[in-house]
Design a protein around this motif. Sequence first.
Motif, mmCIF file in Angstrom:
data_model
loop_
_atom_site.group_PDB
_atom_site.id
_atom_site.type_symbol
_atom_site.label_atom_id
_atom_site.label_comp_id
_atom_site.label_asym_id
_atom_site.label_seq_id
_atom_site.Cartn_x
_atom_site.Cartn_y
_atom_site.Cartn_z
ATOM 1 N N GLU A 133 89.334 66.552 -10.236
ATOM 2 C CA GLU A 133 88.451 67.380 -11.032
ATOM 3 C C GLU A 133 88.173 68.697 -10.331
ATOM 4 O O GLU A 133 88.038 68.756 -9.115
ATOM 5 N N MET A 134 88.094 69.753 -11.117
ATOM 6 C CA MET A 134 87.742 71.066 -10.580
ATOM 7 C C MET A 134 86.455 71.528 -11.257
ATOM 8 O O MET A 134 85.959 70.870 -12.169
ATOM 9 N N GLU A 135 85.979 72.672 -10.836
ATOM 10 C CA GLU A 135 84.756 73.219 -11.444
ATOM 11 C C GLU A 135 84.957 73.427 -12.949
ATOM 12 O O GLU A 135 86.083 73.666 -13.400
ATOM 13 N N GLY A 136 83.858 73.334 -13.675
ATOM 14 C CA GLY A 136 83.902 73.635 -15.102
ATOM 15 C C GLY A 136 84.673 72.609 -15.920
ATOM 16 O O GLY A 136 85.098 72.887 -17.037
ATOM 17 N N GLY A 137 84.859 71.397 -15.349
ATOM 18 C CA GLY A 137 85.486 70.323 -16.109
ATOM 19 C C GLY A 137 87.004 70.427 -16.213
ATOM 20 O O GLY A 137 87.641 69.644 -16.910
ATOM 21 N N ARG A 138 87.622 71.431 -15.524
ATOM 22 C CA ARG A 138 89.090 71.514 -15.537
ATOM 23 C C ARG A 138 89.649 70.425 -14.640
ATOM 24 O O ARG A 138 88.999 69.992 -13.701
ATOM 25 N N ARG A 139 90.850 69.993 -14.958
ATOM 26 C CA ARG A 139 91.477 68.941 -14.165
ATOM 27 C C ARG A 139 92.869 69.331 -13.725
ATOM 28 O O ARG A 139 93.612 69.943 -14.483
ATOM 29 N N VAL A 199 94.728 70.849 -16.643
ATOM 30 C CA VAL A 199 94.260 70.609 -18.012
ATOM 31 C C VAL A 199 92.876 71.240 -18.140
ATOM 32 O O VAL A 199 91.999 70.992 -17.313
ATOM 33 N N THR A 231 79.804 70.445 -12.140
ATOM 34 C CA THR A 231 81.057 70.236 -12.857
ATOM 35 C C THR A 231 80.819 70.194 -14.372
ATOM 36 O O THR A 231 81.657 69.706 -15.118
ATOM 37 N N GLY A 233 89.119 71.910 -19.392
ATOM 38 C CA GLY A 233 88.030 71.010 -19.778
ATOM 39 C C GLY A 233 87.639 71.241 -21.226
ATOM 40 O O GLY A 233 88.087 72.205 -21.858
ATOM 41 N N THR A 281 84.043 71.548 -5.571
ATOM 42 C CA THR A 281 85.184 70.625 -5.582
ATOM 43 C C THR A 281 86.335 71.195 -4.750
ATOM 44 O O THR A 281 87.086 70.431 -4.157
#
Lengths: 327, 253
Positions: free
Chosen positions: B158-164, A196, A260, A198, A103
């Motif tokens: 969105e970033m890796e590992g579901g972080r935003r 934020v 992801t 995850g 990403t």
Amino acid sequence: MSAAAKRLVVVAEHAQGRLAPVTWELLTCARQVAPTLELEIAAIVLGQGVEFLAKEIAQRSGVETWAVEVEGLAGFHGDAQRLALARLLPGLGAQAVLGAHSTSGLDWAPALAAELEAAYIPGVESVSLEANGPTFWRSAHFGKVRENLAPETWPLVLTVQPGAFEAAPPAEVSHGQVETVHPGAPPCRTKVLDVVEGAGADAGLGRAQVVVAAGRGVGEAENLELLRRVAGLFSSAALAGSRPVCDLGWLSYGQQVGLTGATVAPRLYLACGISGARQHTVGMQGSGFIVAVNSDPQAAIFNLADVCVVEDLASFIPSLLEQAEGV
Amino acid sequence: MRILACIKQVWEPESLFSLQGAELRPRPPLRRKISSYDELALEEALRLKDRLPQVRVTALSVGPASVVDALRRALGMGADQAVHILAPEQPPRPATLAAWIAAWASEQKFDLILTGVMSEDAMQGAVGPMLAARLRVPSVTSVVSLNIEGGAMTAEREMEGGRRQRLAVQLPALITIQSGPNQPRYPTLSNLLRAKKTTPLTLEATGLAAPIEREKVLAIAPPEKLRTGLVLEGDAAQKAQRLLAILRERALL
Ligand SMILES: Cc1cc2nc3c(=O)[nH]c(=O)nc-3n(C[C@H](O)[C@H](O)[C@H](O)COP(=O)(O)OP(=O)(O)OC[C@H]3O[C@@H](n4cnc5c(N)ncnc54)[C@H](O)[C@@H]3O)c2cc1C
Ligand SMILES: Nc1ncnc2c1ncn2[C@@H]1O[C@H](COP(=O)(O)O)[C@@H](O)[C@H]1O
């Protein structure tokens, strides 16, 4: 460090004070490519307080490494990273620039290539060394073919598919040099407000010996019940899904496997109605035994399966359950 | 506010393909659709139109005559205008595509340009950011949620590992859309009837400026087999039986 050298520059990826594993994969790819191009490998880490990460790269890989301390670049910020790279790279004699097809890489690399008027090859999975230079392989057409590309002009920007190259650094190396530069804050047109965290991967998913994974091919949420029953056949099993299944809310994001989502390596991975996009397979390719069920005989998932079941889930799964539960 | 949504038409991913020399051809029945991320980009544009006053949405597609179907569907979903850049079936390099789109879009003063995070078939993720660079506007990629209030835009990427990551973005800007909970709407009958009578604005790609191609596709080949891939034979019941036997042999069941 010599200013005149022509370099292949690896752009390290890091988050929360740690280097991402893909950084070592980039270096592996770089070591395959650099010699034929007669380029020196260098690495670059951008951020705030990143000198210790630069040292880690230089020590473990032996390559000269730049720590680029960018004011205000606390976490990843694509705009700032791209602008800083565009400013620095020409001065480093960068003939080739390697980033991750992640990403982050997807955010800065293509725009950087456009700005530098560089050739761009995204999502590289392997390299062929030809007499007149390296050529690059990537997946195309839903993973149903591979295409082989070569740059026609230089410099070249390329992104490397995470999980495609070995992460292991060479066994014995002498430490590379580290140089720290402070280029000043770039003129960004976007501003990071906050990050934020995850939800994190479902705890059961990491521990399970068997993962039954649902893809869009399950068709309807109700069909997940059948897969839950399949999971119930095993003593230590968890249900997981591809991204679309989690987007639809049929499973939680904590159950998503892939780039992801979570990375899993159970003894058995049963992929049901999953096409096998790289962004999914990077999260499960290390599984001990992989069984794929898909109605499309050309689905990419079959290329990394130990057992291929070309079948409609609607007829296969009930039959599997009937025979297994009937015993 | 003017929004441009770039949509690519792709083959149905489940189509069977055959590799003929350097070309991959789908076998009949030939079915095409809008690349799924692009349908989500269009959906995002239409959601902004639903929420904000005076939004005009243009859908643009580059490709052969068949892309008119994709554009009609976009109009059916609620786009106000359709633009077709007529080009050969074989897509050019992403930088060329970006240049063609920019050649038309730079005159149009769009406030917001939306693309998919990547095209479903080629998976390059390149055309969007390259288009932004050409238009000299900022780009934010992998965006899962967009908000515009009082002319100020925030985007959640969105970033890796579901972080935003939440960003404030100056308009005009280009955003690439990643999948999230939103699902694309279905075309409405009244919009489809209107779309049927609409001819998209058509431009010939050959008349548009583009850079030299900086990469060359040398060959295409079947994918690499990474594991043995034992293919089970028989009907569904026989395959199920065989699979259970294999799992028991390996003490997995
Ligand atoms: C930056 C980025 C990050 C991403 N991260 C992730 C990630 O972490 N995890 C992830 O999974 N994806 C991720 N993706 C998305 C990924 O590229 C794919 O789009 C996704 O994995 C596809 O999911 P799928 O295989 O379930 O669906 P599809 O690709 O739609 O495949 C469905 C499959 O089901 C088969 N099928 C249909 N009907 C039946 C039936 N009745 N019986 C049997 N088979 C059937 C079809 O032949 C097809 O192969 C990411 C994408 C991007 C761009
Ligand atoms: N032929 C096309 N016509 C219109 N938009 C396109 C086309 N090809 C790519 N795009 C846009 O660019 C995005 C990224 O495509 P790609 O760089 O091929 O992964 C897609 O999601 C589309 O929004």
